[in-house]
Design an enzyme around this catalytic site. Structure first.
Site, PDB file in Angstrom:
ATOM      1  N   ASP A 112       0.872  -1.171   0.000  1.00 35.09           N
ATOM      2  CA  ASP A 112       0.000   0.000   0.000  1.00 35.09           C
ATOM      3  C   ASP A 112       0.912   1.224   0.000  1.00 35.09           C
ATOM      4  O   ASP A 112       1.767   1.367   0.896  1.00 35.09           O
ATOM      5  CB  ASP A 112      -0.873   0.028   1.256  1.00 35.09           C
ATOM      6  CG  ASP A 112      -1.966  -1.024   1.239  1.00 35.09           C
ATOM      7  OD1 ASP A 112      -1.966  -1.877   0.346  1.00 35.09           O
ATOM      8  OD2 ASP A 112      -2.806  -0.992   2.156  1.00 35.09           O
ATOM      9  N   HIS A 169       5.097  -7.250  -0.354  1.00 39.21           N
ATOM     10  CA  HIS A 169       4.756  -8.515  -1.003  1.00 39.21           C
ATOM     11  C   HIS A 169       5.415  -8.615  -2.382  1.00 39.21           C
ATOM     12  O   HIS A 169       5.872  -7.624  -2.947  1.00 39.21           O
ATOM     13  CB  HIS A 169       3.236  -8.639  -1.128  1.00 39.21           C
ATOM     14  CG  HIS A 169       2.541  -8.750   0.192  1.00 39.21           C
ATOM     15  ND1 HIS A 169       1.922  -9.903   0.627  1.00 39.21           N
ATOM     16  CD2 HIS A 169       2.360  -7.841   1.198  1.00 39.21           C
ATOM     17  CE1 HIS A 169       1.401  -9.706   1.830  1.00 39.21           C
ATOM     18  NE2 HIS A 169       1.647  -8.456   2.192  1.00 39.21           N
ATOM     19  N   SER A 272       8.388   3.713   5.178  1.00 35.36           N
ATOM     20  CA  SER A 272       9.558   3.920   4.341  1.00 35.36           C
ATOM     21  C   SER A 272       9.192   3.806   2.873  1.00 35.36           C
ATOM     22  O   SER A 272       8.092   4.147   2.472  1.00 35.36           O
ATOM     23  CB  SER A 272      10.669   2.947   4.714  1.00 35.36           C
ATOM     24  OG  SER A 272      11.902   3.413   4.205  1.00 35.36           O
TER      25      SER A 272
END
Length: 310
Positions: A112, A169, A272
């Site tokens: 995200d 991911h 980050s």
């Protein structure tokens, strides 16, 4: 008053506002150059792991309100379910919360995030922000042969804000080839520092992971930042801290793991940036995925080509 005078008067407050904003941004960046970045981050690392009971639950609720976090997506939607603040920050999502784009050739967003920049490498350089670029070889720890793998290739830089889900991911299925930790500074990685700190992502601490995929080699770079109390991978566990002063190649499991498309790769303890690198001709970015666009993990960033250029 003449029309020209009216325009001048109308623009004066805007010009003053821009100057004030520029001063604030310079102060923000300047402060970071003198702060003890690593000691402060170690302190945050310890504090966010304290099982503080009701204090932790209050901190989680305050953070949810301040940043608009949607806990309904979380596997544990109750603030009281988290033992430490870091447990909340690295929370898992419900299994159905992030459906993967069904197209087999879709290259997925690994997290995200907001797209900071996306596009093609110019020789050995990638765009950081308007007027700022940096060297892929420096990003990859100074290895010229590795950098040559991605010459004139494709890149995407994704910024994870505090509100975001902080697990990373796989954008495509791949077999782990190597991974290494590159020590460095810990500037924040928000849009202000990206615009004002030269070579930001090649100066900050980072963990570089390299995979062999059907589209060719893939680099997934996890870039640290101030108050990022740790970077972890699913095969290594916690990589940082501790932090060394030399580039360190990480020991891989035997056999090297193959991670499926959409599988968890690693996580940040606090927010980050993730940078993807792919070889020339391996992907076509979707036209709607431009700088500033928000994406969710599993959204398609681009479509892989059938025969990546060698």
């Amino acid at each position: 008053m003449s029309p020209a005078g009216s325009r001048s008067g109308g623009n004066a407050p805007q010009s003053a506002g821009r100057r004030l904003r520029a001063v604030r941004e310079r102060l923000f960046v300047g402060l970071q150059t003198v702060l003890p970045q690593h000691p402060l981050s170690r302190l945050v690392h310890r504090l966010t792991r304290l099982p503080a009971g009701p204090v932790t639950h209050l901190a989680v609720r305050a953070f949810v309100r301040a940043y608009g976090v949607d806990l309904h997506e979380a596997a544990q939607p109750a603030a009281s379910a988290y033992r430490t603040f870091n447990d909340f920050f690295t929370r898992a999502l419900r299994a159905d919360a992030r459906p993967l784009d069904p197209r087999p050739k879709a290259l997925l967003a690994p997290a995200d995030a907001r797209i900071s920049e996306i596009g093609s490498l110019t020789g050995g350089r990638l765009l950081q922000a308007k007027g700022q670029s940096f060297d892929v070889q420096a990003l990859l720890g100074g290895d010229p042969s590795l950098a040559a793998t991605f010459a004139d290739g494709a890149f995407a830089t994704l910024y994870l804000a505090p509100r975001d889900y902080h697990r990373v991911h796989m954008p495509v299925s791949g077999r782990l080839r190597s991974a290494f930790h590159v020590p460095g500074r810990l500037f924040s990685v928000n849009p202000v520092t990206a615009a004002r700190v030269p070579r930001l992502y090649a100066r900050n601490e980072r963990v570089v992971t390299l995979f062999d995929t059907a589209a060719g080699p893939l680099a997934v770079v996890l870039v640290g930042a101030i108050f990022v109390g740790g970077i972890a991978t699913v095969w290594q566990g916690q990589v940082t801290p501790p932090r060394g002063r030399r580039l360190q190649h990480l020991q891989l499991p035997t056999p090297a793991p193959t991670l499926a498309r959409g599988a968890e790769l690693g996580r940040f303890d606090m927010g980050s940036t993730v940078i993807l690198l792919l070889p020339r001709g391996s992907v076509t970015w979707l036209p709607e995925q431009t700088a500033g666009q928000r994406v969710c993990m599993g959204t398609a960033l681009g479509l892989l080509t059938a025969s990546p250029a060698s």
